[in-house]
Motif scaffolding. Structure first.
Motif, PDB file in Angstrom:
ATOM      1  N   UNK A   1       1.463  25.110  21.348  1.00  0.00           N
ATOM      2  CA  UNK A   1       0.050  25.237  20.993  1.00  0.00           C
ATOM      3  C   UNK A   1      -0.403  24.113  20.072  1.00  0.00           C
ATOM      4  N   UNK A   2       0.477  23.130  19.895  1.00  0.00           N
ATOM      5  CA  UNK A   2       0.141  22.031  19.000  1.00  0.00           C
ATOM      6  C   UNK A   2      -1.039  21.227  19.523  1.00  0.00           C
ATOM      7  N   UNK A   3      -1.099  20.979  20.825  1.00  0.00           N
ATOM      8  CA  UNK A   3      -2.208  20.213  21.396  1.00  0.00           C
ATOM      9  C   UNK A   3      -3.541  20.911  21.130  1.00  0.00           C
ATOM     10  N   UNK A   4      -3.558  22.241  21.267  1.00  0.00           N
ATOM     11  CA  UNK A   4      -4.787  22.994  20.998  1.00  0.00           C
ATOM     12  C   UNK A   4      -5.168  22.903  19.527  1.00  0.00           C
ATOM     13  N   UNK A   5      -4.163  22.976  18.656  1.00  0.00           N
ATOM     14  CA  UNK A   5      -4.428  22.872  17.222  1.00  0.00           C
ATOM     15  C   UNK A   5      -5.005  21.500  16.885  1.00  0.00           C
ATOM     16  N   UNK A   6      -4.437  20.454  17.488  1.00  0.00           N
ATOM     17  CA  UNK A   6      -4.930  19.097  17.247  1.00  0.00           C
ATOM     18  C   UNK A   6      -6.377  18.954  17.727  1.00  0.00           C
ATOM     19  N   UNK A   7      -6.680  19.514  18.897  1.00  0.00           N
ATOM     20  CA  UNK A   7      -8.045  19.430  19.430  1.00  0.00           C
ATOM     21  C   UNK A   7      -9.023  20.191  18.547  1.00  0.00           C
TER      22      UNK A   7
ATOM     23  N   UNK B   1      -7.839  10.533  24.256  1.00  0.00           N
ATOM     24  CA  UNK B   1      -6.748   9.647  23.836  1.00  0.00           C
ATOM     25  C   UNK B   1      -6.187  10.068  22.488  1.00  0.00           C
ATOM     26  N   UNK B   2      -7.051  10.404  21.545  1.00  0.00           N
ATOM     27  CA  UNK B   2      -6.620  10.777  20.197  1.00  0.00           C
ATOM     28  C   UNK B   2      -5.780  12.047  20.223  1.00  0.00           C
ATOM     29  N   UNK B   3      -6.231  13.064  20.967  1.00  0.00           N
ATOM     30  CA  UNK B   3      -5.507  14.338  21.021  1.00  0.00           C
ATOM     31  C   UNK B   3      -4.136  14.150  21.664  1.00  0.00           C
ATOM     32  N   UNK B   4      -4.074  13.417  22.760  1.00  0.00           N
ATOM     33  CA  UNK B   4      -2.784  13.199  23.427  1.00  0.00           C
ATOM     34  C   UNK B   4      -1.855  12.393  22.528  1.00  0.00           C
ATOM     35  N   UNK B   5      -2.382  11.307  21.934  1.00  0.00           N
ATOM     36  CA  UNK B   5      -1.532  10.491  21.053  1.00  0.00           C
ATOM     37  C   UNK B   5      -1.017  11.304  19.879  1.00  0.00           C
ATOM     38  N   UNK B   6      -1.896  12.034  19.204  1.00  0.00           N
ATOM     39  CA  UNK B   6      -1.490  12.805  18.032  1.00  0.00           C
ATOM     40  C   UNK B   6      -0.435  13.839  18.384  1.00  0.00           C
ATOM     41  N   UNK B   7      -0.627  14.511  19.509  1.00  0.00           N
ATOM     42  CA  UNK B   7       0.316  15.556  19.915  1.00  0.00           C
ATOM     43  C   UNK B   7       1.653  14.962  20.311  1.00  0.00           C
ATOM     44  N   UNK B   8       1.640  13.905  21.104  1.00  0.00           N
ATOM     45  CA  UNK B   8       2.891  13.277  21.532  1.00  0.00           C
ATOM     46  C   UNK B   8       3.682  12.755  20.337  1.00  0.00           C
ATOM     47  N   UNK B   9       2.990  12.129  19.395  1.00  0.00           N
ATOM     48  CA  UNK B   9       3.681  11.583  18.219  1.00  0.00           C
ATOM     49  C   UNK B   9       4.376  12.703  17.443  1.00  0.00           C
ATOM     50  N   UNK B  10       3.689  13.829  17.250  1.00  0.00           N
ATOM     51  CA  UNK B  10       4.286  14.925  16.486  1.00  0.00           C
ATOM     52  C   UNK B  10       5.431  15.599  17.240  1.00  0.00           C
ATOM     53  N   UNK B  11       5.263  15.811  18.541  1.00  0.00           N
ATOM     54  CA  UNK B  11       6.294  16.493  19.317  1.00  0.00           C
ATOM     55  C   UNK B  11       7.509  15.610  19.570  1.00  0.00           C
ATOM     56  N   UNK B  12       7.313  14.313  19.640  1.00  0.00           N
ATOM     57  CA  UNK B  12       8.425  13.401  19.901  1.00  0.00           C
ATOM     58  C   UNK B  12       9.204  13.050  18.635  1.00  0.00           C
ATOM     59  N   UNK B  13       8.668  13.423  17.487  1.00  0.00           N
ATOM     60  CA  UNK B  13       9.290  13.019  16.227  1.00  0.00           C
ATOM     61  C   UNK B  13      10.024  14.187  15.582  1.00  0.00           C
ATOM     62  N   UNK B  14      11.303  14.016  15.215  1.00  0.00           N
ATOM     63  CA  UNK B  14      12.024  15.067  14.489  1.00  0.00           C
ATOM     64  C   UNK B  14      11.330  15.378  13.170  1.00  0.00           C
TER      65      UNK B  14
END
Length: 413
Positions: free
Chosen positions: A136-142, A321-334
């Motif tokens: 649900x991180x993408x929804x939270x970011x949006x 672009x912002x939502x996808x970038x923000x979500x990917x960065x957080x999910x891909x990072x330990x």
């Protein structure tokens, strides 16, 4: 269940409310500081120096703030920063009340705000994944982006009206919002995991930048967004477009300035209710391409309504672009690296905004306003084409959580 139901979670609601109040306070504050500085000095350069005074601490403290966010309680860091912001703005209110305002006092407060935001931003970005499930991180970011853009529209407008009552009233109002924001966050339930303190070496401090460079999905998404903003920064030229090309007045400039934010709000609300599930890499690339096309249309337009529509579409595409970038960065990072990566990401985005304005101004001075905007849009499209080939893992990325899923599957074998 719609994803706006995140607000029914008391913990996330406290965080969300705290962020709304803080963003609103800062947007009101920006109007007061800008107007008063120009009123005191009559110098456009002074206005630029205020922005520089806030940006330089973020640039100089990047390595330190990322380390702090990874090693210490992120909520405590944010609360300390909110307290510093409140005290800084209270200083401005008292300075006005006793007629002691000077440009030097404003510069000093701008530096203090820059320092507090430097420490706050990585801690904030790294904290969000600790508050909501990964799916649900993408929804939270949006949802957060929607609120932020709404405050970008409402804050300056309301701040302008409050300023009519006096700058001390505006600064006092901003102080109150920062205090209330801190109170919301103070009640936040966040279990900080005590980590073994890592040795503070240059390798450790550079860990965020190193991780970004070695992760093609993170590197691709951050750099794509950065170059899109850098090349397509048409909004820096809005006063020239409004006056000389569209032949409209301040009211038209106001509409042009609000159009991208309005488009971003509409798209962020849509993404909060209907989060992206598949083909996120391709969607991001297409969104940046639409951003480039909208920039070109805006550059060629001589009609106010068409220009507003182009900027509205530009804002919608940018939000995707912002939502996808923000979500990917957080999910891909330990989690243990999120502070350093978020700090590095903030510099990428902050630098692109500052350099984007400079690039637009310099190009306009060399080639003219319309060619400058069109060149920026074409450049954005070229970047999309190049990035599709040099970052195939980003182009082929299907879901937001793919990396985590793969790690989970690997760990069970």
């Amino acid at each position: 269940m719609t994803d706006t139901s995140l607000l029914k979670d008391n913990n996330f609601f406290r965080f969300f409310s705290g962020q709304i109040l803080s963003t609103f306070a800062f947007q009101m504050l920006s109007v007061g500081i800008g107007w008063q500085m120009y009123d005191l000095t009559g110098s456009a350069l002074s206005l630029g120096l205020v922005g520089l005074a806030q940006f330089l601490p973020q640039l100089l403290l990047t390595l330190v703030v990322g380390h702090i966010a990874d090693q210490y309680n992120r909520l405590t860091i944010i609360l300390a920063c909110r307290a510093l912001m409140a005290l800084t703005v209270l200083t401005l209110a008292i300075g006005n009340l006793y007629h002691q305002m000077t440009p030097h006092l404003i510069y000093g407060c701008a530096i203090a705000l820059g320092i507090s935001r430097s420490f706050e931003m990585p801690a904030l970005q790294a904290l969000v994944p600790n508050l909501v499930p990964s799916n649900r991180l993408a929804s939270a970011m949006a949802l957060m982006a929607s609120a932020r853009e709404a405050m970008v529209i409402a804050g300056p407008a309301i701040g302008g009206f409050i300023y009519l009552l006096g700058p001390d009233v505006l600064y006092a109002s901003s102080t109150l919002c920062f205090v209330l924001s801190g109170l919301f966050l103070y009640r936040l339930h966040y279990n900080h995991t005590v980590k073994a303190k890592a040795p503070v070496t240059l390798t450790y401090l550079l860990g965020g930048l190193t991780y970004i460079r070695r992760n093609p999905v993170v590197m691709g998404s951050i750099s794509l967004d950065m170059f899109a903003v850098l090349l397509g920064g048409a909004t820096a030229l809005l006063p020239i477009v409004a006056k000389d090309i569209l032949e409209t007045g301040p009211w038209g400039l106001g509409i042009l300035r609000s159009a991208p934010a309005l488009g971003a709000v509409v798209m962020s609300i849509y993404l909060a209710r209907r989060p992206l599930k598949r083909n996120v890499g391709k969607i991001m690339l297409r969104a940046v391409a639409i951003f480039g096309v909208a920039t070109i249309v805006f550059g060629l337009s001589t009609n106010l309504y068409l220009s507003v529509f182009a900027l509205f579409m530009l804002g919608m595409a940018d939000m995707i672009s912002v939502v996808i970038r923000s979500t990917l960065v957080q999910l891909e990072t330990p989690d243990e690296m999120r502070g350093r990566v978020s700090a590095a990401n903030s510099i990428f985005i902050g630098s692109s905004n500052q350099l984007g304005e400079f690039e637009s101004g310099a190009t306009a001075a060399l080639f003219g306003t319309v060619p400058a905007i069109v060149i920026g849009g074409v450049g954005t499209l070229v970047v999309v084409g190049i990035w599709t080939f040099i970052f195939p893992s980003l182009a082929q990325r299907d879901t937001m959580e793919a990396h985590i899923t793969n790690k989970a599957n690997t760990s069970t074998k």
